[in-house]
Motif scaffolding. Structure first.
Motif, mmCIF file in Angstrom:
data_model
loop_
_atom_site.group_PDB
_atom_site.id
_atom_site.type_symbol
_atom_site.label_atom_id
_atom_site.label_comp_id
_atom_site.label_asym_id
_atom_site.label_seq_id
_atom_site.Cartn_x
_atom_site.Cartn_y
_atom_site.Cartn_z
ATOM 1 N N ASP A 44 0.841 -1.193 0.000
ATOM 2 C CA ASP A 44 0.000 0.000 0.000
ATOM 3 C C ASP A 44 0.879 1.248 0.000
ATOM 4 O O ASP A 44 1.545 1.551 0.991
ATOM 5 N N TYR A 50 0.015 3.701 2.807
ATOM 6 C CA TYR A 50 -0.042 3.160 4.167
ATOM 7 C C TYR A 50 0.327 4.225 5.202
ATOM 8 O O TYR A 50 1.295 4.957 5.057
ATOM 9 N N PRO A 86 -6.290 3.193 0.267
ATOM 10 C CA PRO A 86 -5.169 2.379 -0.220
ATOM 11 C C PRO A 86 -4.891 2.609 -1.700
ATOM 12 O O PRO A 86 -5.808 2.763 -2.500
#
Length: 450
Positions: free
Chosen positions: A342, A345, A351
């Protein structure tokens, strides 16, 4: 024969001191055998291996009941099935004193009563793996970070909330309810309020999700907080948990859940220890990005020294590996987790998965006593409702048990699950039962069952 049996059963006495619940052990030590027997019998339907073992000893010795060697043999069989390590010794002790017909009678009773008990911990883990739903769920497209409660921030309090929620076809969160949290009640409202603002990709069906939202402060404060929690674990809850106090076992689970979040890995059911964990035991390897064509699945991998995939456990989506494959991107034997990488993240954004790399993290096996799930299971089998509800999120055995007990939360989530499977009429019936039992529904949720 009775004298011989009492002598033979002396080796079993030490285990009775470690009786499964503190209250039952105390009653036994006071020679209040009827009360101890009643407590152990109450715990037997929960699949409590120590309850079965101790009932076997009491039936063998005629404590709180008439001596009944066939019944003792049956209880030892149950204890063995549930995984008690010393049940085999009890069976050997009785083996020479029972006829083949008597042992067959006990075996028949074991089969007849099997559905009357919650399955063992090991059985539930195997069932969970076998029944895992690999369906790829819609992705979150909008996240809202929870607001840190002012009082908690001022006190330096950190923790987490595990929230279960329902997402409708439009991707909106209709219902969110905290399942358990630490410290209890501190972060529940903030977590639920944030999750109700999350948005997911539209889908053709409703879905149930569970997420853990962590509440942490600056790094220095977090380190001090973790040290404080570990001290509480080792000095307070751990000794009482080992003695069989259900609330302390639950405290172990909650504390380990917080301490062990970064070091999650496979549990070795054959590995046991009485040693306390240290903070260094919860440190984990850093995840790395592995260059490869990306895929949408995630999995646990066990790789041998020749880089052969020895065991594959798919967690979600599709994975382009099979057991026996050679995984050239892994350098050494061990356990790993692989998942999409991701790019957003920890940014609070939706995402955004890389197309040319995957997330790979090495995991380390731990003894079961160092895991939150083991102690949660122990507390559940000791009759603690909070622990049983927490286990019911992932294990059908606990969900079925609580539904049979007419637990309002279990019935409510059963109705919601039926709704996601488009079993509308059955869902409405169960929902009405849940409301009658005391399930707290929101107006938005009630509309779905009208």
């Amino acid at each position: 024969m009775l004298k011989q049996l009492l002598v033979s059963s002396a080796l079993l006495m030490s285990f009775l001191v470690q009786a499964d619940t503190y209250q039952a052990a105390q009653q036994y030590q006071l020679q209040h055998y009827q009360q101890a027997k009643a407590e152990f019998e109450r715990l037997l339907p929960l699949g409590n291996e120590l309850a079965a073992f101790n009932l076997a000893v009491m039936a063998m010795k005629g404590q709180g009941m008439e001596q009944d060697l066939v019944l003792a043999y049956l209880y030892f069989l149950i204890a063995a099935e549930l995984g008690h390590p010393d049940a085999g010794t009890g069976l050997q002790t009785l083996n020479a004193h029972l006829t083949t017909a008597q042992k067959q009678q006990a075996q028949q009773q074991l089969l007849l009563q099997k559905d009357q008990r919650v399955p063992s911990y090991a059985t539930m883990l195997a069932q969970r793996k076998a029944s895992f739903d690999h369906t790829t769920l819609p992705e979150v497209i909008e996240r809202v970070e929870p607001k840190y409660p002012i009082t908690a921030a001022r006190k330096g309090t950190q923790g987490f909330a595990v929230v279960r929620f329902l997402v409708d076809e439009q991707g909106e969160v209709i219902y969110a309810k905290t399942q358990h949290s630490f410290p209890a009640g501190v972060f529940d409202a903030a977590a639920e309020q944030a999750l109700r603002q999350w948005r997911y990709q539209p889908s053709s069906v409703k879905s149930i999700r569970t997420v853990t939202l962590n509440f942490s402060l600056d790094v220095d404060g977090q380190d001090q907080w973790r040290k404080k929690l570990l001290l509480s674990l080792t000095k307070d809850s751990w000794p009482a948990a080992q003695a069989g106090v259900a609330y302390s076992q639950y405290s172990n689970a909650i504390l380990l859940n917080y301490l062990d979040q970064a070091a999650i890995g496979p549990v070795d059911l054959t590995q046991s220890t009485e040693e306390f964990p240290k903070l260094s035991d919860f440190k984990s390897e850093k995840a790395k990005a592995v260059k490869m064509p990306a895929f949408n699945g995630s999995a646990m991998l066990t790789v041998d020294p020749n880089k052969k995939l020895k065991q594959l456990t798919i967690l979600s989506g599709e994975v382009p590996f099979a057991e026996g494959d050679t995984l050239s991107f892994i350098n050494k034997a061990g356990d790993y987790k692989i998942a999409p990488w991701d790019l957003n993240y920890n940014t609070g954004k939706a995402p955004l998965y890389a197309k040319d790399k995957m997330y790979l993290k090495q995991l380390h096996q731990r003894p079961k006593e160092w895991t939150d799930e083991y102690w949660l299971d122990q507390a559940a089998r000791n009759g603690l409702l909070e622990a049983q509800r927490a286990r019911a999120q992932f294990d059908k055995g606990w969900a079925s048990y609580l539904q049979q007990q007419k637990d309002p939360m279990a019935l409510g989530w059963q109705a919601i699950e039926l709704l996601t499977k488009q079993k509308t009429d059955e869902a409405k019936t169960i929902f009405n039962q849940a409301i009658a039992a005391g399930f707290e529904a929101t107006p938005e949720l009630e509309v779905l069952f009208q």
